[in-house]
Design an enzyme around this catalytic site. Structure first.
Site, mmCIF file in Angstrom:
data_model
loop_
_atom_site.group_PDB
_atom_site.id
_atom_site.type_symbol
_atom_site.label_atom_id
_atom_site.label_comp_id
_atom_site.label_asym_id
_atom_site.label_seq_id
_atom_site.Cartn_x
_atom_site.Cartn_y
_atom_site.Cartn_z
ATOM 1 N N THR A 1 51.260 4.399 106.789
ATOM 2 C CA THR A 1 52.399 5.300 106.560
ATOM 3 C C THR A 1 52.123 6.589 107.326
ATOM 4 O OG1 THR A 1 51.396 6.021 104.486
ATOM 5 C CG2 THR A 1 53.064 4.315 104.357
ATOM 6 N N LYS B 1 44.594 1.474 104.091
ATOM 7 C CA LYS B 1 45.434 2.580 104.493
ATOM 8 C C LYS B 1 45.153 3.749 103.560
ATOM 9 C CE LYS B 1 49.559 3.127 103.492
ATOM 10 N NZ LYS B 1 49.367 4.316 102.601
ATOM 11 N N ASN C 1 53.135 18.081 103.828
ATOM 12 C CA ASN C 1 53.562 17.870 102.449
ATOM 13 C C ASN C 1 54.635 18.825 101.974
ATOM 14 O OD1 ASN C 1 52.043 15.570 101.400
ATOM 15 N ND2 ASN C 1 50.311 16.777 102.160
ATOM 16 N N THR D 1 49.732 5.950 99.880
ATOM 17 C CA THR D 1 48.996 5.317 98.801
ATOM 18 C C THR D 1 47.730 4.762 99.423
ATOM 19 O OG1 THR D 1 50.799 4.657 97.342
ATOM 20 C CG2 THR D 1 48.930 3.182 97.435
ATOM 21 N N GLU E 1 45.588 13.480 105.165
ATOM 22 C CA GLU E 1 46.698 14.212 105.782
ATOM 23 C C GLU E 1 46.243 15.574 106.284
ATOM 24 O OE1 GLU E 1 50.625 12.296 103.811
ATOM 25 O OE2 GLU E 1 49.715 13.970 102.759
ATOM 26 N N THR F 1 62.299 15.468 103.801
ATOM 27 C CA THR F 1 63.476 15.924 104.546
ATOM 28 C C THR F 1 63.305 15.712 106.036
ATOM 29 O OG1 THR F 1 62.448 18.083 104.335
ATOM 30 C CG2 THR F 1 64.232 17.557 102.835
#
Lengths: 408, 408
Positions: B158, B184, B403, B195, B281, B408
């Site tokens: 993802t 992942k 994050n 996740t 991230e 959006t």
């Protein structure tokens, strides 16, 4: 009777509004820039006193010394605070320095040592420059005055952007009683510069024991319900001092005005706690998470704190993203019982989840609400009658900037 | 014998290197962009299987269905995974959809339903588009092949930037046995998109029971010792499948080659766990915190995870600031016994604290070390013999960016 009928906020009131208190601050050289770095709150008489301390295993030296003072008789007449150096992880020398700091303040203010409390905030692991500190403490009496509340507030700030002070008035036996507080943040821990410190003064006539019980109880639902980054400082402390000079009879549970006094005391604590959260490092907004319908008060508090402390929820608040998935997922990892079929979530007044089912909502209106400087998140678990509120702030680029480049 | 004598890493090895496995991926339309969003790992025979699941109270529907499959007989022959939609917080319809997904895969691959596991990652609270998913699953058999490991890895990503796969070879009864894994991230939770999912294949001849015990034990010291942001997804799952086609005798504790097999299995898990942390991230580096000399394994793990999860420690790693005060303060709030007088801390090979006393160190050399892409933090508590290692990443502007503006 609701809280707002039990007390009134005193405009421009401060730590010295309660009868008997003076305060002040000065620059003694602990901060490199010319900003106040030493302050004191002093009472005309030995004040009934109470304190709560950090739960961090590495409790800093000044906390140990303050605890000793309080253990001697439950009274304090002066509290001396420095910023710029935390006197934490400084070993035996650090404890000796904290005692020397206390002795110097006792001499300066002409009171017994066990009537003096000390607090420090700033760099961890460096010894206090005792020459500068001693010279500063000797100059404190001339700076401590009735209109010195602001100076004291300036002296305890580190990365805080705004000073945090409040005063409320309650009525006891028909007479006015004042409760005031000042605090600094701006995170649960910033070992190089910051720490949470709170100072509460009142002229209420109250003994140390009920004052301590009140402070401990109120702290659990105010100061202990905020988080900026989930960390806990080695130096956190809240000290309350009651001069007794309001002239009322002894206050204790059972007194007809006790509830009003407790409500005022709670308001002071909650105001300061929220002010610390709102002024968290890098914060652009205050985030308030209210959990209702929990099976126990512990569950309500743990879930509220987990949500408000979630980096993902905090990032979503910064980005004005009505991301309820992050809220429910944070609730689910709080280690508390949850009925996964009965959860309601509101963001402001916008319902986004009912009975654990997504609700279609106006995303634009939600984004508009989230752009404000106060974000309310309401979670109802429908499992019981307990509730709790926790406060925090958003996670922003500035938080990273401030903390990535801190010591350098 | 150390780990590296017990197994060797297979260059270019993947999920299909162990005998009996094929894998693949395709785009079925769950992701808006033309990237793979559906994948499967399939075994020639029913494979002994084991799984570990998220501890989040809001366990997603596919986890419940996979658990049911495993409960039926401890075997799996196919695991089907989609990205782009987590099928979490989707109620009864979500469970029904997960069962439909399992049934469609069983039909496509011609196996019994209880031999199929399912996993999902992506947006929370939205129902799976079953038409797209069903059409995709029907096309999966033609995509599942011996060289399909990379396609499968692409299908489960993802926000991950890199795919994460490894294969090791161990020797059992003189024959080669392969253990491979893919995973992942890239956070413990990103309910809208991410996740942690892990998939381990092996051709070892092992029953479900010892495989489950091995997986559970290894997970405690690998997958459960990483944190990107302290959150825990509703969809986390690691599944292991053993085809038994290597031709060796049954493997179980007591077999002379068991330790070698366990070491290889552990290496696969640790490699994937570290790869997830490093690819967290916004991360620019992997942070590894090793705690030695703890009074218990629980204490070692809790302290290591608290340090690696501290936003302040993470920010300092990003800023290349050798800020040991944040490390010790995080250790002190882990809720574990600590002797505050006996703590040593090293950053890389640079000693910064000995017996809880600051050590003068070369700040420039420390900053240089911290600018690298692997930061090692070593804490010795001198209270016992237990040790643990936790992995995480730095906290960066990009974490906030990703994050804050996610949905959006």
């Amino acid at each position: 009777m609701n809280d707002h009928e039990q007390f009134t906020v005193v405009p421009d009131g401060g730590l010295t509004t309660p009868a008997g208190f003076r305060a002040g601050g000065l620059h003694c050289g602990l901060k490199k820039v010319e900003r106040y770095d030493l302050g004191a709150v002093v009472c005309e008489v030995p004040a009934a006193a109470a304190a709560v301390y950090t739960l961090n295993a590495f409790q800093a030296a000044p906390l140990k010394v303050t605890r000793e003072s309080l253990a001697a008789g439950g009274k304090l007449q002066a509290v001396v605070v420095n910023s710029g150096n935390a006197n934490a992880c400084t070993g035996k020398q650090g404890e000796e320095d904290a005692r020397t700091m206390r002795a110097a303040a006792a001499q300066a203010f002409g009171v017994e040592e066990h009537l003096v409390g000390v607090a420090s905030t700033g760099v961890i692991g460096e010894l206090l420059p005792m020459d500068k500190l001693g010279a500063g403490i000797a100059r404190l009496p001339e700076r401590v005055k009735l209109d010195g509340s602001d100076d004291f507030c300036q002296a305890i700030l580190t990365t805080d952007l705004v000073q945090k002070m409040i005063c409320v008035k309650v009525t006891v036996d028909g007479r006015p009683v004042y409760i005031a507080g000042a605090a600094k943040g701006s995170g649960m821990i910033h070992p190089n510069m910051a720490t949470m410190l709170g100072f509460i003064t009142t002229d209420a006539n109250i003994d140390a024991d009920p004052l301590q019980k009140l402070l401990s109880g109120v702290t659990d639902s105010t100061f202990n319900m905020i988080t900026v980054d989930g960390d806990t400082s080695t130096n956190d402390m809240v000290v309350a001092m009651a001069s007794g000079l309001s002239g009322s009879a002894k206050l204790a549970p059972g007194h007809p005005d006790w509830e009003a006094f407790a409500a005022g005391f709670r308001h002071v604590s909650e105001y300061l706690a929220k002010a610390i959260a709102r002024d968290g490092e890098g914060a652009t907004k205050l985030v308030e998470v209210q959990v209702n319908g929990a099976a126990s008060i512990e569950a309500a508090r743990a879930i509220a704190k987990t949500i408000v402390g979630s980096s993902l929820v905090k990032s979503a608040c910064f980005g004005a993203d009505a991301n309820w998935g992050r809220i429910i997922a944070a609730a689910g990892r709080a280690g508390q019982p949850i009925n996964t079929e009965t959860v309601d979530i509101r963001i402001g007044d916008i319902s986004v989840l009912e009975q654990s089912r997504p609700v279609k909502f106006d995303e634009e209106r939600a984004a508009e609400y989230l752009k404000g400087d106060l974000v309310g998140i309401h979670v109802d678990l429908h499992m019981g009658t307990h509730q709790a509120t926790a406060w925090g702030c958003d996670l922003t680029y500035d938080y990273v900037r401030i903390n990535a480049a801190y010591r350098t």
